[in-house]
Design a protein around this motif. Sequence first.
Motif, PDB file in Angstrom:
ATOM      1  N   LYS A 121       0.808  -1.028   0.058  1.00 28.95           N
ATOM      2  CA  LYS A 121       0.059   0.036  -0.111  1.00 28.95           C
ATOM      3  C   LYS A 121       0.919   1.289   0.017  1.00 28.95           C
ATOM      4  O   LYS A 121       1.857   1.182   0.846  1.00 28.95           O
ATOM      5  N   LEU A 122       0.720   2.156  -0.995  1.00 28.08           N
ATOM      6  CA  LEU A 122       1.502   3.325  -1.172  1.00 28.08           C
ATOM      7  C   LEU A 122       1.661   3.954   0.291  1.00 28.08           C
ATOM      8  O   LEU A 122       0.458   4.296   0.825  1.00 28.08           O
ATOM      9  N   GLU A 157      -9.672   1.501  -0.782  1.00 27.19           N
ATOM     10  CA  GLU A 157      -8.234   1.719  -0.529  1.00 27.19           C
ATOM     11  C   GLU A 157      -7.306   1.005  -1.777  1.00 27.19           C
ATOM     12  O   GLU A 157      -7.959   0.169  -2.347  1.00 27.19           O
ATOM     13  N   GLU A 158      -6.286   1.722  -2.209  1.00 27.59           N
ATOM     14  CA  GLU A 158      -5.645   1.339  -3.494  1.00 27.59           C
ATOM     15  C   GLU A 158      -4.524   0.537  -2.879  1.00 27.59           C
ATOM     16  O   GLU A 158      -3.637   0.800  -2.292  1.00 27.59           O
ATOM     17  N   TYR A 159      -4.218  -0.690  -3.622  1.00 26.57           N
ATOM     18  CA  TYR A 159      -3.092  -1.785  -3.275  1.00 26.57           C
ATOM     19  C   TYR A 159      -2.393  -1.878  -4.645  1.00 26.57           C
ATOM     20  O   TYR A 159      -3.001  -1.924  -5.579  1.00 26.57           O
ATOM     21  N   THR A 160      -1.277  -2.587  -4.423  1.00 22.10           N
ATOM     22  CA  THR A 160      -0.310  -3.193  -5.635  1.00 22.10           C
ATOM     23  C   THR A 160       0.069  -4.444  -5.262  1.00 22.10           C
ATOM     24  O   THR A 160       0.506  -4.723  -4.184  1.00 22.10           O
ATOM     25  N   ILE A 161      -0.133  -5.257  -6.242  1.00 17.78           N
ATOM     26  CA  ILE A 161       0.162  -6.599  -6.163  1.00 17.78           C
ATOM     27  C   ILE A 161       1.400  -6.852  -7.000  1.00 17.78           C
ATOM     28  O   ILE A 161       1.400  -6.480  -8.290  1.00 17.78           O
ATOM     29  N   LEU A 162       2.736  -7.114  -6.523  1.00 19.20           N
ATOM     30  CA  LEU A 162       3.768  -7.388  -7.114  1.00 19.20           C
ATOM     31  C   LEU A 162       4.563  -8.540  -6.686  1.00 19.20           C
ATOM     32  O   LEU A 162       4.431  -9.179  -5.421  1.00 19.20           O
ATOM     33  N   LYS A 178       8.324   1.759  -9.934  1.00 12.55           N
ATOM     34  CA  LYS A 178       7.069   2.259 -10.148  1.00 12.55           C
ATOM     35  C   LYS A 178       6.113   1.498 -11.313  1.00 12.55           C
ATOM     36  O   LYS A 178       4.862   1.401 -10.853  1.00 12.55           O
ATOM     37  N   TYR A 179       6.653   0.912 -12.060  1.00 10.59           N
ATOM     38  CA  TYR A 179       5.979   0.277 -12.921  1.00 10.59           C
ATOM     39  C   TYR A 179       5.712  -1.298 -12.745  1.00 10.59           C
ATOM     40  O   TYR A 179       5.229  -2.044 -13.494  1.00 10.59           O
ATOM     41  N   ALA A 180       6.251  -1.672 -11.650  1.00 17.24           N
ATOM     42  CA  ALA A 180       6.407  -3.083 -11.369  1.00 17.24           C
ATOM     43  C   ALA A 180       4.797  -3.320 -10.688  1.00 17.24           C
ATOM     44  O   ALA A 180       4.347  -2.613 -10.128  1.00 17.24           O
ATOM     45  N   GLY A 181       4.192  -4.516 -10.971  1.00 19.02           N
ATOM     46  CA  GLY A 181       2.988  -5.002 -10.371  1.00 19.02           C
ATOM     47  C   GLY A 181       1.688  -4.545 -10.730  1.00 19.02           C
ATOM     48  O   GLY A 181       1.695  -3.856 -11.939  1.00 19.02           O
ATOM     49  N   THR A 182       0.524  -4.718 -10.512  1.00 16.65           N
ATOM     50  CA  THR A 182      -0.788  -4.342 -10.707  1.00 16.65           C
ATOM     51  C   THR A 182      -1.481  -3.622  -9.564  1.00 16.65           C
ATOM     52  O   THR A 182      -1.348  -4.198  -8.601  1.00 16.65           O
ATOM     53  N   GLU A 183      -2.029  -2.338  -9.899  1.00 18.32           N
ATOM     54  CA  GLU A 183      -2.958  -1.821  -8.910  1.00 18.32           C
ATOM     55  C   GLU A 183      -4.548  -2.453  -8.728  1.00 18.32           C
ATOM     56  O   GLU A 183      -5.053  -2.643 -10.120  1.00 18.32           O
ATOM     57  N   VAL A 184      -4.753  -2.463  -7.633  1.00 16.64           N
ATOM     58  CA  VAL A 184      -6.354  -2.989  -7.259  1.00 16.64           C
ATOM     59  C   VAL A 184      -6.903  -1.902  -6.312  1.00 16.64           C
ATOM     60  O   VAL A 184      -6.118  -1.577  -5.288  1.00 16.64           O
ATOM     61  N   LYS A 185      -8.211  -1.429  -6.307  1.00 12.47           N
ATOM     62  CA  LYS A 185      -8.838  -0.769  -5.156  1.00 12.47           C
ATOM     63  C   LYS A 185      -9.764  -1.629  -4.507  1.00 12.47           C
ATOM     64  O   LYS A 185     -10.743  -2.166  -5.286  1.00 12.47           O
ATOM     65  N   GLU A 222     -22.487  -7.640  -8.815  1.00  7.60           N
ATOM     66  CA  GLU A 222     -21.949  -8.380  -7.932  1.00  7.60           C
ATOM     67  C   GLU A 222     -20.581  -7.829  -7.445  1.00  7.60           C
ATOM     68  O   GLU A 222     -20.129  -7.777  -6.014  1.00  7.60           O
ATOM     69  N   LYS A 223     -19.674  -7.418  -8.393  1.00  4.46           N
ATOM     70  CA  LYS A 223     -18.408  -6.847  -7.952  1.00  4.46           C
ATOM     71  C   LYS A 223     -18.682  -5.604  -7.261  1.00  4.46           C
ATOM     72  O   LYS A 223     -17.710  -5.328  -6.222  1.00  4.46           O
ATOM     73  N   THR A 224     -19.428  -4.892  -7.748  1.00 10.78           N
ATOM     74  CA  THR A 224     -19.674  -3.429  -6.812  1.00 10.78           C
ATOM     75  C   THR A 224     -20.100  -3.959  -5.411  1.00 10.78           C
ATOM     76  O   THR A 224     -19.558  -3.231  -4.414  1.00 10.78           O
ATOM     77  N   LYS A 225     -21.043  -4.956  -5.237  1.00 16.02           N
ATOM     78  CA  LYS A 225     -21.325  -5.178  -3.699  1.00 16.02           C
ATOM     79  C   LYS A 225     -19.991  -5.557  -2.905  1.00 16.02           C
ATOM     80  O   LYS A 225     -19.899  -5.236  -1.839  1.00 16.02           O
ATOM     81  N   SER A 226     -19.048  -6.078  -3.625  1.00 16.25           N
ATOM     82  CA  SER A 226     -18.178  -6.627  -3.138  1.00 16.25           C
ATOM     83  C   SER A 226     -17.149  -5.646  -2.427  1.00 16.25           C
ATOM     84  O   SER A 226     -16.044  -6.126  -1.836  1.00 16.25           O
ATOM     85  N   GLY A 227     -17.191  -4.590  -3.105  1.00 14.81           N
ATOM     86  CA  GLY A 227     -16.563  -3.330  -2.423  1.00 14.81           C
ATOM     87  C   GLY A 227     -14.952  -3.166  -3.420  1.00 14.81           C
ATOM     88  O   GLY A 227     -14.345  -2.304  -3.118  1.00 14.81           O
ATOM     89  N   ILE A 228     -14.960  -4.133  -4.391  1.00 12.01           N
ATOM     90  CA  ILE A 228     -13.785  -3.956  -5.437  1.00 12.01           C
ATOM     91  C   ILE A 228     -13.969  -3.397  -6.561  1.00 12.01           C
ATOM     92  O   ILE A 228     -15.000  -3.510  -7.160  1.00 12.01           O
ATOM     93  N   VAL A 229     -13.066  -2.278  -6.427  1.00 12.37           N
ATOM     94  CA  VAL A 229     -13.184  -1.380  -7.941  1.00 12.37           C
ATOM     95  C   VAL A 229     -11.892  -1.580  -8.545  1.00 12.37           C
ATOM     96  O   VAL A 229     -10.867  -1.273  -8.117  1.00 12.37           O
ATOM     97  N   LEU A 230     -11.833  -1.952 -10.060  1.00 14.53           N
ATOM     98  CA  LEU A 230     -10.618  -2.120 -10.561  1.00 14.53           C
ATOM     99  C   LEU A 230     -10.369  -0.992 -11.504  1.00 14.53           C
ATOM    100  O   LEU A 230     -11.480  -0.861 -12.278  1.00 14.53           O
TER     101      LEU A 230
END
Lengths: 93, 93, 93, 93, 93, 93, 93
Positions: free
Chosen positions: A13-14, A78-83, A67-74, B19-27
Amino acid sequence: MNLKPLGDRVVIKLVEAEEKTKSGIVLPSSAKEQPQMAEVVAIGADILNDEKKKDQIKVNDRVIFSKYAGTEVKIDGEEYTILKLNDILAVVE
Amino acid sequence: MNLKPLGDRVVIKLVEAEEKTKSGIVLPSSAKEQPQMAEVVAIGADILNDEKKKDQIKVNDRVIFSKYAGTEVKIDGEEYTILKLNDILAVVE
Amino acid sequence: MNLKPLGDRVVIKLVEAEEKTKSGIVLPSSAKEQPQMAEVVAIGADILNDEKKKDQIKVNDRVIFSKYAGTEVKIDGEEYTILKLNDILAVVE
Amino acid sequence: MNLKPLGDRVVIKLVEAEEKTKSGIVLPSSAKEQPQMAEVVAIGADILNDEKKKDQIKVNDRVIFSKYAGTEVKIDGEEYTILKLNDILAVVE
Amino acid sequence: MNLKPLGDRVVIKLVEAEEKTKSGIVLPSSAKEQPQMAEVVAIGADILNDEKKKDQIKVNDRVIFSKYAGTEVKIDGEEYTILKLNDILAVVE
Amino acid sequence: MNLKPLGDRVVIKLVEAEEKTKSGIVLPSSAKEQPQMAEVVAIGADILNDEKKKDQIKVNDRVIFSKYAGTEVKIDGEEYTILKLNDILAVVE
Amino acid sequence: MNLKPLGDRVVIKLVEAEEKTKSGIVLPSSAKEQPQMAEVVAIGADILNDEKKKDQIKVNDRVIFSKYAGTEVKIDGEEYTILKLNDILAVVE
């Protein structure tokens, strides 16, 4: 809700800008591949089960990563990066 | 009719938007390599027979994967994606 | 006359369109790397002699494979494709 | 004068068109990577000394191989192709 | 003065055109990657110490190799090519 | 001041032109990847500790190497090149 | 605050120009991949735990490295570079 990274991946998490400034770390904005600072949130099973890797990083560690490593998910706002562990350059102590 | 993935492949099914919205995950839709959420439908023999891999993922798990990974197939009106385990980034718990 | 595939290769024969429709599988024609359905005709020695691989596929299995994988050959008026086992994505059961 | 292929290479000789037609094999001329039929002339030592490989191919076998694989050489008026075993797709029986 | 090739390299000397003609070998000048004939002058230690490789090639052997493989050097007015054993296609007997 | 090369690297020093001429070696200036002659100055620990590699090269040996291999450094007015052992083609005896 | 490099990475700090001049090392500014001199600040666990690597480099060593290798970070006003051990060419003694 949690993210469990697969394989040798890590979820991070940034760290916010103001917090980063207080820490004294400044990352050059002109660099081609800008490194960033983040906090470790979850660690994949392949790392935890590897005798050599499991002692190098733990949850809550502050880390520097490319910076360019990994994939961002919210998730839940909250925003996370999986790398991959290999994309983390260093732990800040 | 079933799909039995070969080698270290996994068959997944996209999770619907509402379903995705309910789960709280936004990509983030602006990301270059958009991750997506899906449900695991079938797991290849190489994963089930690997002591280290078989505990990391199971049928019905919700997973995050890279949008451009894998191949899409439609069977009996349902769309599936066949991809390698390594293209699955994390399990959502 | 027969084709005996070398190494870890497999010889397959495309399933006709009408037959494919009855089976309920529809492969999207707009996909960049169009998967196709075929029937296994012959299996290479390296697969038959590999404990882990020999149970994953057998002659007469219906399989999904990437359109651009393999090489097409016409023998006695029949068209076949010779491809590597790794280019077969899944078995349809 | 003979050609002794090095390593895991094979020396093959193209089968003439009329002979090919009698055999019933037709290779599509529109395919991007046109496969061809040839006869095995000599087999490299690494293949003959490998328990798994030596039974898959022998001198005089008819084989299908990728058109762009290997290197062409003309000896005493005869044209040969030297290629790696891995570039031979199947044996025709 | 001698050249001792390092690792799995070989030093070869091109066979003159007139001599080549007498030998009956003609290499097609229109081929994209023109093979050439040469004589083996020196063999690297990694080949001589390898049970499987040392019997495949010896000094004075006539060999076919890819034109663009290796590096050319001129010593005492003679031109040599230093290349890897793997770039030699076959021995002419 | 000395340069101790890391890993399987070697430090070499170019041989002057006049000296090269006396030695009888002429390297073609039109070649795409021009080889050059140099003298070995220092050898990395991975080479000295490898039973197979340590006998192939020693300090003061004259060697042929690819022009574009390695990195040039100037120390106390002398120019050196640091390169991998694998980029050295042959020893001149 | 410290940087603990992960895996086989090293943290280094560039040596100032005036200091570099006194040392007698001049690195050519026209070279395509400009090497630079730096001082070792921290060494990753994979290097310290490797019998062969741990003796090749230690903290405070002066090293030559490729300019484009690694990632730059500024901490408490000081600039550091994090790079892989393999990108360090030599130790200056």
